[in-house]
Design a protein around this motif. Structure first.
Motif, PDB file in Angstrom:
ATOM      1  N   LEU A 264     137.258  14.177   0.776  1.00  0.00           N
ATOM      2  CA  LEU A 264     137.717  14.717  -0.507  1.00  0.00           C
ATOM      3  C   LEU A 264     136.541  14.940  -1.451  1.00  0.00           C
ATOM      4  O   LEU A 264     136.471  15.954  -2.140  1.00  0.00           O
ATOM      5  CB  LEU A 264     138.744  13.780  -1.145  1.00  0.00           C
ATOM      6  N   THR A 265     135.622  13.993  -1.481  1.00  0.00           N
ATOM      7  CA  THR A 265     134.461  14.138  -2.358  1.00  0.00           C
ATOM      8  C   THR A 265     133.645  15.369  -1.957  1.00  0.00           C
ATOM      9  O   THR A 265     133.212  16.146  -2.808  1.00  0.00           O
ATOM     10  CB  THR A 265     133.621  12.847  -2.335  1.00  0.00           C
ATOM     11  N   PHE A 268     135.564  18.368  -3.244  1.00  0.00           N
ATOM     12  CA  PHE A 268     135.411  18.562  -4.683  1.00  0.00           C
ATOM     13  C   PHE A 268     134.009  19.083  -4.999  1.00  0.00           C
ATOM     14  O   PHE A 268     133.827  19.890  -5.909  1.00  0.00           O
ATOM     15  CB  PHE A 268     135.679  17.266  -5.457  1.00  0.00           C
ATOM     16  N   ASP A 269     133.020  18.605  -4.248  1.00  0.00           N
ATOM     17  CA  ASP A 269     131.669  19.159  -4.413  1.00  0.00           C
ATOM     18  C   ASP A 269     131.704  20.674  -4.218  1.00  0.00           C
ATOM     19  O   ASP A 269     131.094  21.429  -4.976  1.00  0.00           O
ATOM     20  CB  ASP A 269     130.703  18.546  -3.384  1.00  0.00           C
ATOM     21  N   GLN A 270     132.414  21.113  -3.186  1.00  0.00           N
ATOM     22  CA  GLN A 270     132.471  22.552  -2.919  1.00  0.00           C
ATOM     23  C   GLN A 270     133.209  23.286  -4.040  1.00  0.00           C
ATOM     24  O   GLN A 270     132.806  24.368  -4.458  1.00  0.00           O
ATOM     25  CB  GLN A 270     133.161  22.835  -1.565  1.00  0.00           C
ATOM     26  N   LYS A 271     134.300  22.658  -4.518  1.00  0.00           N
ATOM     27  CA  LYS A 271     135.067  23.310  -5.591  1.00  0.00           C
ATOM     28  C   LYS A 271     134.243  23.451  -6.855  1.00  0.00           C
ATOM     29  O   LYS A 271     134.329  24.441  -7.565  1.00  0.00           O
ATOM     30  CB  LYS A 271     136.336  22.504  -5.933  1.00  0.00           C
ATOM     31  N   ALA A 272     133.451  22.420  -7.145  1.00  0.00           N
ATOM     32  CA  ALA A 272     132.711  22.412  -8.404  1.00  0.00           C
ATOM     33  C   ALA A 272     131.505  23.331  -8.348  1.00  0.00           C
ATOM     34  O   ALA A 272     130.968  23.731  -9.375  1.00  0.00           O
ATOM     35  CB  ALA A 272     132.272  20.982  -8.737  1.00  0.00           C
ATOM     36  N   LYS A 273     131.081  23.663  -7.135  1.00  0.00           N
ATOM     37  CA  LYS A 273     129.823  24.381  -6.975  1.00  0.00           C
ATOM     38  C   LYS A 273     129.948  25.863  -7.321  1.00  0.00           C
ATOM     39  O   LYS A 273     128.984  26.485  -7.759  1.00  0.00           O
ATOM     40  CB  LYS A 273     129.386  24.229  -5.510  1.00  0.00           C
ATOM     41  N   SER A 274     131.097  26.428  -7.095  1.00  0.00           N
ATOM     42  CA  SER A 274     131.255  27.871  -7.261  1.00  0.00           C
ATOM     43  C   SER A 274     132.251  28.179  -8.364  1.00  0.00           C
ATOM     44  O   SER A 274     133.160  27.403  -8.636  1.00  0.00           O
ATOM     45  CB  SER A 274     131.754  28.497  -5.966  1.00  0.00           C
ATOM     46  N   ASN A 275     132.054  29.338  -8.970  1.00  0.00           N
ATOM     47  CA  ASN A 275     132.969  29.762 -10.012  1.00  0.00           C
ATOM     48  C   ASN A 275     133.843  30.908  -9.554  1.00  0.00           C
ATOM     49  O   ASN A 275     133.452  31.707  -8.709  1.00  0.00           O
ATOM     50  CB  ASN A 275     132.194  30.183 -11.253  1.00  0.00           C
TER      51      ASN A 275
ATOM     52  N   ILE B  93     134.217  23.956 -13.462  1.00  0.00           N
ATOM     53  CA  ILE B  93     134.656  22.563 -13.352  1.00  0.00           C
ATOM     54  C   ILE B  93     133.543  21.654 -13.853  1.00  0.00           C
ATOM     55  O   ILE B  93     132.438  21.670 -13.323  1.00  0.00           O
ATOM     56  CB  ILE B  93     134.985  22.219 -11.883  1.00  0.00           C
ATOM     57  N   ASP B 162     137.333   9.664  -7.592  1.00  0.00           N
ATOM     58  CA  ASP B 162     136.852  11.048  -7.603  1.00  0.00           C
ATOM     59  C   ASP B 162     138.069  11.950  -7.499  1.00  0.00           C
ATOM     60  O   ASP B 162     138.746  11.968  -6.473  1.00  0.00           O
ATOM     61  CB  ASP B 162     135.906  11.279  -6.410  1.00  0.00           C
ATOM     62  N   ARG B 178     136.220  17.210 -13.065  1.00  0.00           N
ATOM     63  CA  ARG B 178     136.103  16.244 -12.002  1.00  0.00           C
ATOM     64  C   ARG B 178     135.872  14.882 -12.647  1.00  0.00           C
ATOM     65  O   ARG B 178     134.907  14.698 -13.375  1.00  0.00           O
ATOM     66  CB  ARG B 178     134.925  16.636 -11.149  1.00  0.00           C
TER      67      ARG B 178
END
Lengths: 461, 461
Positions: A264-265, A268-275, B93, B162, B178
């Motif tokens: 999951l972490t 979330f890293d992937q989700k937060a990385k791109s806009n 995010i 997280d 996050r």
């Protein structure tokens, strides 16, 4: 620690049963239903669709059902930073539900042989209920949806699976459906209507292998099935061949709580990385698109078309209707690459942004190949070369349809390729190897696994 | 069965420690930091904001940071079927992260005394890091965000929590951050920068009780803390008073897998029952709103205003800046009603639609009262009368601020009312009684618990 999963042992036992007296020949049943009704599907100009109007958006006069609108997309994910496209907007949450019941101790699923006008194979097995809110509130004046009461609040239901899951993120804006499997007690009588029949999971698996027999809506519901990590079924080892045994092991090897957290972490890293920023715009304001009386289409013939369709059928809720449909360019393919790692089959999933996803990014198949979207080989996604993997590595290669209620001739090749253990494969950061057990746990969280990956997962039960 | 929760026992032990040699007086530290810097916050006309432009939307010349746009909303939930309003759009995010570390065996949290220009109490305890992507990519030319590396991919981090969680659904469009708690090993040195200090959870709880001392971003991160269902701490019973002991029991009474499934199914029932359709529109096209050089405001003075703010400070990343802010009408209140049921304190949560929520509907407090939104008593939400509950029933009544980086003078009364066991309370279908354990499990799923409910939950640790 593995959480309890309702029905896990029953699902596994049913997956190993390939024959049932309730439906001796699942293929023949489908064929017979197809023969029993007649269908006439014809492409017509958008301007000829009664009740639909093409203006800033394509919509029904009464504002119900769905609309096709323009979408302006900006993202720093992938090779194209900005584009506009039409997209289907239908904010309501539909129900895709399957009724399960034990017969002689074996769980069976009540499946419907259902005609959908967009499918190249017209009649396929569908979930017991696939109903939009418009459907079951009868916006288009059809008959009541049978079996709907088993899925509604307050009904007598034992829930085996219940989750909101996303639909196609390139074709639908924020669309999600509620995917449910409910079990009816063995002693409760369920009337079997015309077009419905009981199948074991083993029978469904066989139909899935054949291709174009189990529709998209049924596949996404089935992808919620978990076999859990229970003790071995007594006869389990004897009843499975090599690759299926490997799949079951991948399903039933428990994922630790720490492994789930780490996955999951990473996600979330992937989700937060791109806009991603999307904005609904007028169809008239889309760059590079033509909207006229005939259709909505890209000026270079790319992406997809929005076309009109007239449908005459005797086996659906309403006998004759007209609607717009989205018709993709042919040649779509989705593929999962797998490999034995530490003795267990792992699958390579890709965290990918799609403009219509409710939460921006989900896990998709290793390869998601859409000829209409790629301007040329320079845009092909990573690992596309594995679509031409040697036959010896191919574990599944079959055609499955997308939702034939909205999409026309949307056939997608489903491919599973097993890479030898000594074959190294270079993957970008947004790819991750996970077991089927982990994939299922992520599916059960909600918006983490996209519909293309779930469709493949249903073929790996 | 209860899943493992990372750090659950450490959290509980820390919650029972009210004093720490690392920060002998948490109130004095805050006061001292406030004295050490100067702030000058002044309302200015929107037209006077350098770099900002008011057109179809209110945005920066470089397109970064955030925008204020118009939103057209249609829903069948609640008394008002259709309206338009401004909304803050910031699709990226952000990270809200707290570093935790054991000292003498007790978990401490590295908190920052942070000035936020919108808060009536300027300086409050904030998370170790609260950074938008713009922030940490330094869009506005400030200093690097300290401690950010502990939260980024690839860092040495042991994740205690997280999750992507929603922000204010009436003020932000699809905003989520996050929320993270990461633990640093006891033997690893963490340099304590100016404005930062280590607090136990017991100290933080005390600051939360006082009100306006722990900012919104810290509260939402803290709401992720679970005490799990471990065996009793040896001294746990002696160290807690009556109501706090009840809270801990409500936190630590395990929720069965069946109860969790039933709660999720109920929540999906609520999501599927109502529709919400939102569309971004030009600020100029909003009904009933005035946009001029001064501000964006409702013609009847209702809802909220978008105003300009000039800020001069010595203790923030950049010394002087200008930005728009959202200023709500005063008098906002959120309340949770609780009651002992089967010996365990249960809280009454309301499933509620808000236009900016990523997934449409989440669980909110029993009462969410916003004078600006209600046209009059006919629009007051159910159970509003409990805001005037007798003092003998009141367990918490304190003021907390919303995010002072975006919202001006947004003070919200936080109220917890315990209803006697023999007092019956009539609730609509979209309300449900749950324990704090269940509330925390839902929070850990992602988009199920709204920020108003999480803010109250942080006060119930």
């Amino acid at each position: 620690m593995q959480p309890e999963v309702n029905g896990a042992d029953d699902f596994l036992a049913s997956a190993l049963v390939q024959k049932s007296p309730l439906t001796p020949d699942a293929g023949a049943f489908l064929h017979e239903r197809e023969e029993s009704a007649s269908y006439d599907v014809e492409r017509i100009p958008l301007a000829a669709l009664p009740n639909w109007h093409l203006g800033d958006r394509l919509s029904r006069a009464d504002g119900k059902f769905f609309t096709v609108e323009g979408l302006s997309v900006r993202t720093d994910f992938g090779p194209v930073p900005q584009w506009s496209q039409p997209i289907i907007v239908q904010p309501e949450i539909g129900i895709l539900g399957i009724i399960a019941k034990r017969f002689d101790g074996v769980l069976h699923f009540l499946m419907q042989a259902k005609m959908e006008p967009g499918n190249t194979a017209f009649v396929q097995y569908a979930a017991t209920v696939q109903a939009t809110q418009s459907n079951y509130q009868r916006v288009h004046g059809g008959r009541a949806t049978p079996y709907l009461e088993y899925f509604l609040e307050g009904g007598r239901r034992r829930i085996l699976f219940d989750q909101l899951l996303s639909e196609h993120g390139f074709w639908y804006l924020n669309k999600r459906n509620r995917n449910m499997i409910v079990e009816v007690p063995e002693d409760e009588d369920v009337h079997v209507e015309d077009d419905f029949t009981w199948l074991t999971l083993g029978q469904l698996r066989h139909q899935l292998m054949l291709g174009n027999r189990v529709n998209m809506n049924a596949r996404t519901v089935l992808s919620g099935i978990a076999y859990g990590a229970a003790e071995d079924q007594p006869s389990y080892a004897e009843q499975t061949d090599g690759f299926h045994a490997e799949l079951l092991t991948s399903h039933r090897t428990p994922s630790s709580s720490a492994a789930l957290s780490a996955t999951l972490t990473w996600l979330f890293d992937q989700k937060a990385k791109s806009n991603l920023d999307v904005r609904r715009i007028s169809l008239r304001d889309m760059d590079e698109w033509i909207c006229d009386d005939d259709s909505i289409r890209h000026r270079d013939g790319r992406i997809f078309d929005i076309i009109g369709m007239s449908v005459q059928a005797t086996s659906r809720e309403v006998g004759t209707w007209w609607q717009p449909m989205l018709e993709p360019r042919p040649g779509n393919a989705v593929a999962l690459i797998c490999q034995r790692r530490d003795g267990v089959l792992h699958f390579l999933l890709q965290a990918t942004i799609q403009p219509g996803l409710t939460d921006r990014l989900e896990l998709g198949p290793t390869i998601q190949f859409s000829p209409g979207y790629h301007r040329g080989p320079q845009d092909f996604p990573p690992l596309t070369q594995y679509l031409d993997a040697p036959a010896a590595w191919t574990r599944l290669d079959t055609i499955q349809s997308e939702d034939g209620g909205r999409f026309s001739k949307a056939d997608t090749r489903h491919l599973v390729v097993e890479i030898p253990e000594d074959h190294a494969i270079e993957t970008p950061d947004n790819y991750r190897w996970i077991t089927l057990n982990m994939l299922n746990r992520l599916t059960r969280f909600g918006y983490h696994v996209n519909v293309e990956a779930r469709s493949l997962a249903a073929c790996l039960l």
